[in-house]
Motif scaffolding. Sequence first.
Motif, PDB file in Angstrom:
ATOM      1  N   ARG A   1      42.621  41.585  62.264  1.00  7.08           N
ATOM      2  CA  ARG A   1      42.627  41.352  60.829  1.00  7.08           C
ATOM      3  C   ARG A   1      41.815  42.459  60.175  1.00  7.08           C
ATOM      4  O   ARG A   1      40.595  42.479  60.247  1.00  7.08           O
ATOM      5  CB  ARG A   1      42.062  39.971  60.513  1.00  7.08           C
ATOM      6  N   ARG A   2      42.502  43.384  59.551  1.00  9.65           N
ATOM      7  CA  ARG A   2      41.859  44.545  58.960  1.00  9.65           C
ATOM      8  C   ARG A   2      41.111  44.141  57.695  1.00  9.65           C
ATOM      9  O   ARG A   2      41.613  43.397  56.864  1.00  9.65           O
ATOM     10  CB  ARG A   2      42.941  45.582  58.638  1.00  9.65           C
ATOM     11  N   LEU A   3      39.896  44.659  57.526  1.00  9.14           N
ATOM     12  CA  LEU A   3      39.101  44.352  56.346  1.00  9.14           C
ATOM     13  C   LEU A   3      39.642  45.121  55.148  1.00  9.14           C
ATOM     14  O   LEU A   3      39.770  46.351  55.176  1.00  9.14           O
ATOM     15  CB  LEU A   3      37.639  44.717  56.588  1.00  9.14           C
ATOM     16  N   VAL A   4      39.985  44.395  54.089  1.00 10.52           N
ATOM     17  CA  VAL A   4      40.480  44.979  52.849  1.00 10.52           C
ATOM     18  C   VAL A   4      39.874  44.197  51.688  1.00 10.52           C
ATOM     19  O   VAL A   4      39.157  43.215  51.878  1.00 10.52           O
ATOM     20  CB  VAL A   4      42.031  44.915  52.763  1.00 10.52           C
ATOM     21  N   ASN A   5      40.158  44.642  50.484  1.00  9.55           N
ATOM     22  CA  ASN A   5      39.825  43.863  49.294  1.00  9.55           C
ATOM     23  C   ASN A   5      41.078  43.150  48.802  1.00  9.55           C
ATOM     24  O   ASN A   5      42.187  43.701  48.876  1.00  9.55           O
ATOM     25  CB  ASN A   5      39.278  44.762  48.190  1.00  9.55           C
ATOM     26  N   LEU A   6      40.910  41.947  48.306  1.00 10.48           N
ATOM     27  CA  LEU A   6      42.018  41.163  47.754  1.00 10.48           C
ATOM     28  C   LEU A   6      41.797  40.966  46.263  1.00 10.48           C
ATOM     29  O   LEU A   6      40.698  40.593  45.840  1.00 10.48           O
ATOM     30  CB  LEU A   6      42.099  39.794  48.433  1.00 10.48           C
ATOM     31  N   VAL A   7      42.820  41.226  45.475  1.00 11.03           N
ATOM     32  CA  VAL A   7      42.759  40.982  44.030  1.00 11.03           C
ATOM     33  C   VAL A   7      43.444  39.646  43.751  1.00 11.03           C
ATOM     34  O   VAL A   7      44.641  39.482  44.034  1.00 11.03           O
ATOM     35  CB  VAL A   7      43.430  42.121  43.237  1.00 11.03           C
ATOM     36  N   LEU A   8      42.677  38.707  43.230  1.00 14.26           N
ATOM     37  CA  LEU A   8      43.162  37.342  43.013  1.00 14.26           C
ATOM     38  C   LEU A   8      43.194  37.027  41.520  1.00 14.26           C
ATOM     39  O   LEU A   8      42.270  37.372  40.784  1.00 14.26           O
ATOM     40  CB  LEU A   8      42.240  36.330  43.698  1.00 14.26           C
ATOM     41  N   ARG A   9      44.255  36.376  41.089  1.00 15.57           N
ATOM     42  CA  ARG A   9      44.302  35.826  39.735  1.00 15.57           C
ATOM     43  C   ARG A   9      44.078  34.319  39.851  1.00 15.57           C
ATOM     44  O   ARG A   9      44.794  33.630  40.597  1.00 15.57           O
ATOM     45  CB  ARG A   9      45.632  36.106  39.054  1.00 15.57           C
ATOM     46  N   VAL A  10      43.087  33.830  39.150  1.00 11.67           N
ATOM     47  CA  VAL A  10      42.702  32.415  39.210  1.00 11.67           C
ATOM     48  C   VAL A  10      42.937  31.798  37.838  1.00 11.67           C
ATOM     49  O   VAL A  10      42.363  32.260  36.841  1.00 11.67           O
ATOM     50  CB  VAL A  10      41.227  32.256  39.611  1.00 11.67           C
ATOM     51  N   THR A  11      43.771  30.786  37.784  1.00  8.27           N
ATOM     52  CA  THR A  11      44.050  30.125  36.512  1.00  8.27           C
ATOM     53  C   THR A  11      43.574  28.678  36.571  1.00  8.27           C
ATOM     54  O   THR A  11      43.669  28.017  37.614  1.00  8.27           O
ATOM     55  CB  THR A  11      45.558  30.142  36.188  1.00  8.27           C
ATOM     56  N   VAL A  12      43.019  28.214  35.462  1.00  6.46           N
ATOM     57  CA  VAL A  12      42.661  26.805  35.341  1.00  6.46           C
ATOM     58  C   VAL A  12      43.919  26.076  34.881  1.00  6.46           C
ATOM     59  O   VAL A  12      44.424  26.313  33.780  1.00  6.46           O
ATOM     60  CB  VAL A  12      41.512  26.595  34.337  1.00  6.46           C
ATOM     61  N   ASP A  13      44.454  25.230  35.733  1.00  5.59           N
ATOM     62  CA  ASP A  13      45.754  24.612  35.465  1.00  5.59           C
ATOM     63  C   ASP A  13      45.719  23.712  34.232  1.00  5.59           C
ATOM     64  O   ASP A  13      44.694  23.090  33.920  1.00  5.59           O
ATOM     65  CB  ASP A  13      46.186  23.787  36.677  1.00  5.59           C
ATOM     66  N   HIS A  14      46.858  23.669  33.534  1.00  2.48           N
ATOM     67  CA  HIS A  14      47.083  22.749  32.409  1.00  2.48           C
ATOM     68  C   HIS A  14      46.148  23.019  31.225  1.00  2.48           C
ATOM     69  O   HIS A  14      45.771  22.097  30.502  1.00  2.48           O
ATOM     70  CB  HIS A  14      46.939  21.281  32.859  1.00  2.48           C
ATOM     71  N   THR A  15      45.768  24.293  31.052  1.00  2.00           N
ATOM     72  CA  THR A  15      44.976  24.655  29.872  1.00  2.00           C
ATOM     73  C   THR A  15      45.820  25.527  28.951  1.00  2.00           C
ATOM     74  O   THR A  15      46.532  26.421  29.411  1.00  2.00           O
ATOM     75  CB  THR A  15      43.691  25.407  30.262  1.00  2.00           C
ATOM     76  N   ARG A  16      45.747  25.254  27.656  1.00  2.00           N
ATOM     77  CA  ARG A  16      46.453  26.008  26.623  1.00  2.00           C
ATOM     78  C   ARG A  16      45.529  26.241  25.446  1.00  2.00           C
ATOM     79  O   ARG A  16      45.042  25.258  24.878  1.00  2.00           O
ATOM     80  CB  ARG A  16      47.711  25.256  26.162  1.00  2.00           C
ATOM     81  N   PRO A  17      45.258  27.506  25.090  1.00  2.00           N
ATOM     82  CA  PRO A  17      45.626  28.729  25.786  1.00  2.00           C
ATOM     83  C   PRO A  17      45.029  28.753  27.193  1.00  2.00           C
ATOM     84  O   PRO A  17      44.004  28.128  27.451  1.00  2.00           O
ATOM     85  CB  PRO A  17      45.031  29.843  24.922  1.00  2.00           C
ATOM     86  N   GLN A  18      45.650  29.522  28.047  1.00  2.00           N
ATOM     87  CA  GLN A  18      45.277  29.482  29.456  1.00  2.00           C
ATOM     88  C   GLN A  18      43.920  30.147  29.703  1.00  2.00           C
ATOM     89  O   GLN A  18      43.614  31.212  29.165  1.00  2.00           O
ATOM     90  CB  GLN A  18      46.335  30.175  30.308  1.00  2.00           C
ATOM     91  N   ILE A  19      43.128  29.490  30.533  1.00  2.00           N
ATOM     92  CA  ILE A  19      41.862  30.047  30.998  1.00  2.00           C
ATOM     93  C   ILE A  19      42.132  30.685  32.358  1.00  2.00           C
ATOM     94  O   ILE A  19      42.675  30.029  33.254  1.00  2.00           O
ATOM     95  CB  ILE A  19      40.793  28.949  31.132  1.00  2.00           C
TER      96      ILE A  19
END
Length: 469
Positions: A34-52
């Motif tokens: 398992r090669r060490l890398v960086n991961l770019v993650l998008r995290v959304t708070v579900d069911h929020t409008r406007p979205q967080i």
Amino acid sequence: MSMRTGRVRHLSVVPNLSDTDEPADDSATDATRRRLVNLVLRVTVDHTRPQIWRRVRVRSDLLLSELHAVLQSALGWEDRHLHAFSVRTAGATRRFEMEETLDDEPDDDASSEERVRVDDVLTAPGSTMTYEYDFGDGWTHTIYLEQIDSDIDDLRSVCLDGARACPPEESGGPSRYAQSLEIAADTSDPEHAALIARWGAGFDPARFDVDAVNAVLHSFDVGRSVLAEAVAAAPAIGKLFDRVRPTEVPSLMALLPRCELTIESSVDLPVAEVAMAKFTWFLDRIGDDGAELTGAGYLKPAFIAAIREELDWGLGWVGPSNREIDHHQVSDLRDAARHLGLTRTSKGRLLRTKLGAALAEDPVGMWRHAASRLPLGKESYETDAATLFLISLAASASATHRNEMLIETVAELGWASEDSGVFDAQFAAQATVSFLDLIGAHGPRFYFRQEVSDSPSWSRRFARDALLS
């Protein structure tokens, strides 16, 4: 270790390849590291409008328990409540719970978040998992792997972007928070003043300050415990500690830092040539045309004589026989080559597989492939026991320390008593231990069951590479 008098045969690891011309599976050509890398993650708070939402970059070997801390800070939660991760795979849900939750409510279908890396779950761009926080209010978050970044000059967790403030704690979940936003925007609402007092006059639901988030993230203590470092580096150790309480295995815990699992593999050609000498010789001897077998399926006497005379076994063999059935060294070598996917039988001949032909003149590739296949075994008790022996070898443990560790750990695992712990572990790990014997990782005296073992200097490195694979 494994018994050589009235010798117990190896535990079955992979089936014999049939007498056909069916090609071997080449999928294992490269070590599955398992090669060490960086991961770019998008995290959304579900069911929020406007979205967080937040976009964060984290190292791929982060444990889920460590990702939890990053999410709390990036989103703005205060870590007051229970949480869990989950992922849907093949129509089923896998849950990763807090250690405290599993201690209070054991669940065989859940894993500890402290034993699982982020890249064990988010395996490719587009992968998603769910993060639940505050089960009473019911906040759920979707974590989406956007990008894999091979630039690892900076492995600190960082927030790249985002929108809107995190809801205040105890705000009642998405529906209740949406109602509260309407009240906060309407100064004429009779609940407006009480809500603003509860939230604080400085709270702005539309505000997001990425610099403030990163100031918090960068203030984290980036140090890891010895166990966390070992689990993040070595998958087999993570699986073992899913069933072992660290407080009950002090001898094992004492060995982990001595394994030096943060050191990257650095095998060079001279070392690999020595360690893999028996396999490269064996494959070269078989050659492109294969080796003819006897009617009973054994190697012929001339081949056995060459194995005895041309390979370094350290100590002499017993008796003058040139029959394969009389010498476990030959069957060990042949079994190991088959277990590694290097040979197969067809029409009365022992043949190299495509993988075997490719690695016959590549000792470094052979080292990496062999390390990637350990620990050997299909059952958890086999791989658990083999992992313990690999840890002992990687840590250069004395026989006394090794045996103390085996007794403690197999008793904690619940499949052996203190009286039989060492023997049971040796039997369960026989396939792996016999392989290590064969390549000389335990030293020739160990292979021939002498009391004194002189392990070569490279054996620690090989055991460490096996744990890291």
